[in-house]
Scaffold this active site. Structure first.
Site, PDB file in Angstrom:
ATOM      1  N   CYS A   1     -11.516  83.394  13.076  1.00  0.00           N
ATOM      2  CA  CYS A   1     -10.628  82.420  12.739  1.00  0.00           C
ATOM      3  C   CYS A   1      -9.164  82.819  12.545  1.00  0.00           C
ATOM      4  CB  CYS A   1     -11.323  81.706  11.631  1.00  0.00           C
ATOM      5  SG  CYS A   1     -11.000  82.607   9.989  1.00  0.00           S
ATOM      6  N   GLN A   2      -8.255  82.227  11.903  1.00  0.00           N
ATOM      7  CA  GLN A   2      -6.919  82.566  11.902  1.00  0.00           C
ATOM      8  C   GLN A   2      -6.814  83.840  10.863  1.00  0.00           C
ATOM      9  OE1 GLN A   2      -4.677  81.093  13.666  1.00  0.00           O
ATOM     10  NE2 GLN A   2      -2.973  82.454  12.704  1.00  0.00           N
TER      11      GLN A   2
END
Length: 121
Positions: A85-86
């Site tokens: 994810c980020q």
């Protein structure tokens, strides 16, 4: 006051328990380790579609963690799963869901997409 101390101790113990339990089924990989295996695995970006469109690791599929439960049919249990994810927190949540659903080879990119220096689209 005593009750507050007991509550804090229980909260810390629960956090430690979850941390060690997660380490039993989830491998957090450095970027180098991630690169070594993600081409032979299912590479899943668990960010939201608008984040994915702004840039993602080449070859990744977008299955947001918010939709993962409904889209499990798109992932195979017999192949390694590489998640990112980020920053790493949503990938860890996705890994927990996959573990509960019987997936075994679950890997997460340490530091997430923001630390990735490889090819992106």
């Amino acid at each position: 006051m005593e009750l507050l101390v007991i509550f804090i101790v229980v909260l810390i113990a629960f956090g430690v328990f979850r941390f060690f339990r997660q380490r039993m089924y989830l491998k957090t990989l450095t970027e180098e380790q991630f690169r070594e295996g993600y081409r032979k695995a299912q590479l899943i970006d668990v960010r939201e579609p608008q984040e994915f469109k702004r840039g993602h690791i080449l070859g990744a599929r977008n299955i947001p963690v918010t939709q993962m439960r409904q889209r499990l049919i798109e992932m195979r249990k017999d192949k390694p799963v590489y998640l990112y994810c980020q920053s790493g927190s949503r990938a860890a949540r996705a890994a927990q869901l996959l573990h509960k659903k019987g997936y075994e080879d679950i890997n997460v990119l340490k530091g997430g997409f923001k630390k990735w220096t490889g090819k992106i689209k």
